[in-house]
Enzyme design. Sequence first.
Site, PDB file in Angstrom:
ATOM      1  N   SER A  11       0.843  -1.194   0.000  1.00 53.39           N
ATOM      2  CA  SER A  11       0.000   0.000   0.000  1.00 53.39           C
ATOM      3  C   SER A  11       0.877   1.243   0.000  1.00 53.39           C
ATOM      4  O   SER A  11       1.678   1.440   0.925  1.00 53.39           O
ATOM      5  CB  SER A  11      -0.906   0.017   1.235  1.00 53.39           C
ATOM      6  OG  SER A  11      -1.512   1.293   1.379  1.00 53.39           O
ATOM      7  N   HIS A  36      -1.164  -1.269  -4.357  1.00 57.21           N
ATOM      8  CA  HIS A  36      -2.458  -0.965  -3.749  1.00 57.21           C
ATOM      9  C   HIS A  36      -2.541   0.530  -3.433  1.00 57.21           C
ATOM     10  O   HIS A  36      -1.649   1.083  -2.778  1.00 57.21           O
ATOM     11  CB  HIS A  36      -2.618  -1.782  -2.466  1.00 57.21           C
ATOM     12  CG  HIS A  36      -3.986  -1.722  -1.859  1.00 57.21           C
ATOM     13  ND1 HIS A  36      -5.037  -2.480  -2.315  1.00 57.21           N
ATOM     14  CD2 HIS A  36      -4.469  -0.987  -0.834  1.00 57.21           C
ATOM     15  CE1 HIS A  36      -6.124  -2.229  -1.574  1.00 57.21           C
ATOM     16  NE2 HIS A  36      -5.796  -1.319  -0.682  1.00 57.21           N
ATOM     17  N   ASP A  38      -4.800   3.404  -1.700  1.00 58.26           N
ATOM     18  CA  ASP A  38      -5.894   3.671  -0.762  1.00 58.26           C
ATOM     19  C   ASP A  38      -6.423   5.082  -0.952  1.00 58.26           C
ATOM     20  O   ASP A  38      -5.701   6.063  -0.755  1.00 58.26           O
ATOM     21  CB  ASP A  38      -5.402   3.506   0.680  1.00 58.26           C
ATOM     22  CG  ASP A  38      -5.147   2.048   1.042  1.00 58.26           C
ATOM     23  OD1 ASP A  38      -6.074   1.240   0.889  1.00 58.26           O
ATOM     24  OD2 ASP A  38      -4.026   1.736   1.474  1.00 58.26           O
ATOM     25  N   MET A  40      -9.153   7.806   0.311  1.00 60.54           N
ATOM     26  CA  MET A  40     -10.012   8.116   1.459  1.00 60.54           C
ATOM     27  C   MET A  40     -10.536   9.536   1.342  1.00 60.54           C
ATOM     28  O   MET A  40      -9.827  10.429   0.874  1.00 60.54           O
ATOM     29  CB  MET A  40      -9.228   7.960   2.764  1.00 60.54           C
ATOM     30  CG  MET A  40      -8.559   6.611   2.924  1.00 60.54           C
ATOM     31  SD  MET A  40      -7.657   6.498   4.493  1.00 60.54           S
ATOM     32  CE  MET A  40      -6.784   4.943   4.264  1.00 60.54           C
ATOM     33  N   HIS A  69      -8.456   1.141  -4.134  1.00 63.42           N
ATOM     34  CA  HIS A  69      -9.438   0.856  -3.085  1.00 63.42           C
ATOM     35  C   HIS A  69     -10.118   2.164  -2.678  1.00 63.42           C
ATOM     36  O   HIS A  69      -9.507   3.020  -2.049  1.00 63.42           O
ATOM     37  CB  HIS A  69      -8.707   0.221  -1.894  1.00 63.42           C
ATOM     38  CG  HIS A  69      -9.578  -0.100  -0.731  1.00 63.42           C
ATOM     39  ND1 HIS A  69      -9.063  -0.500   0.493  1.00 63.42           N
ATOM     40  CD2 HIS A  69     -10.938  -0.092  -0.575  1.00 63.42           C
ATOM     41  CE1 HIS A  69     -10.057  -0.713   1.328  1.00 63.42           C
ATOM     42  NE2 HIS A  69     -11.190  -0.460   0.711  1.00 63.42           N
ATOM     43  N   MET A  71     -12.309   4.136  -0.491  1.00 60.42           N
ATOM     44  CA  MET A  71     -12.974   4.275   0.804  1.00 60.42           C
ATOM     45  C   MET A  71     -13.672   5.626   0.811  1.00 60.42           C
ATOM     46  O   MET A  71     -13.302   6.545   1.542  1.00 60.42           O
ATOM     47  CB  MET A  71     -11.944   4.141   1.931  1.00 60.42           C
ATOM     48  CG  MET A  71     -11.447   2.720   2.105  1.00 60.42           C
ATOM     49  SD  MET A  71     -10.024   2.571   3.212  1.00 60.42           S
ATOM     50  CE  MET A  71      -8.686   2.727   2.013  1.00 60.42           C
ATOM     51  N   MET A 140     -11.617  -6.278   5.114  1.00 55.93           N
ATOM     52  CA  MET A 140     -10.872  -5.361   5.971  1.00 55.93           C
ATOM     53  C   MET A 140     -10.595  -6.038   7.307  1.00 55.93           C
ATOM     54  O   MET A 140     -11.524  -6.385   8.038  1.00 55.93           O
ATOM     55  CB  MET A 140     -11.667  -4.070   6.190  1.00 55.93           C
ATOM     56  CG  MET A 140     -11.945  -3.253   4.945  1.00 55.93           C
ATOM     57  SD  MET A 140     -10.442  -2.694   4.101  1.00 55.93           S
ATOM     58  CE  MET A 140      -9.630  -1.729   5.393  1.00 55.93           C
ATOM     59  N   ASP A 176      -6.880  -6.566   3.722  1.00 52.47           N
ATOM     60  CA  ASP A 176      -6.326  -5.220   3.886  1.00 52.47           C
ATOM     61  C   ASP A 176      -6.322  -4.859   5.361  1.00 52.47           C
ATOM     62  O   ASP A 176      -7.372  -4.677   5.962  1.00 52.47           O
ATOM     63  CB  ASP A 176      -7.154  -4.207   3.090  1.00 52.47           C
ATOM     64  CG  ASP A 176      -6.493  -2.832   3.015  1.00 52.47           C
ATOM     65  OD1 ASP A 176      -5.478  -2.618   3.696  1.00 52.47           O
ATOM     66  OD2 ASP A 176      -6.998  -1.979   2.266  1.00 52.47           O
TER      67      ASP A 176
END
Length: 231
Positions: A11, A36, A38, A40, A69, A71, A140, A176
């Site tokens: 990540s 990966h 992330d 957010m 990913h 979020m 998760m 994750d």
Amino acid sequence: MFDRSIKIAPSILSADFANFGQEIRAVEAQGADWIHVDVMDGHFVPNLTLGPPLCAAIRPHISTVMDVHLMISPVDAYIDAFAEAGSDIITAHLEAGPHTHRTLQAIRGAGCKAGLALNPGTGIEDIAYMLDMIDLICVMSVNPGFGGQKFIHSQVEKVRNLRAMIGDRPIHIEIDGGMTPETAPLMAAAGADVLVAGSAVFRGGSVSDPAPYGENIRAIRAAAEAARSGS
């Protein structure tokens, strides 16, 4: 081609933000299978990170798989932007909106593999009727929003049940959160094949000294593969 071999997905949330391109090239050279990313939004999760322009900027540096990913909530309005930024896989959260089926359709319609993420407190029952639209399920094993959290052991049983539910469908199970050489074997033995690791990969290394990245990746992979083989 689909396969269930163990894949390590560092990540970049744990990378040097000022050197993303070099960091990505370094971890790939040291054995990373996927990258990966992330994303957010400060709304669905209590943190702000990256957006489509950053994904587009790092895409030329990624030679493996760009695993994005999201979020974020709402999610549908941003799918095309992340697809255009070069995502190979886009994962949305089951909890992010009321029309998950539509979200998965939109991701595949944008030309990406469709992932679905489940928070630690979410069961697997609600995804049973969407399995044929899913390419990856991200479990998760921490509450989403921050790196470096402690692994939640109850998720091992979730993965075991999920693996039974999937059967022979070509769906990756990704984990994750909290992945280390100690926790990765638990998830690999339960049926996971993609292990996201942030601080556990980037700890101890740097762009100028990337060898620890390789040592960390190999340690996680070896532990997971040993657990899967029963040795």
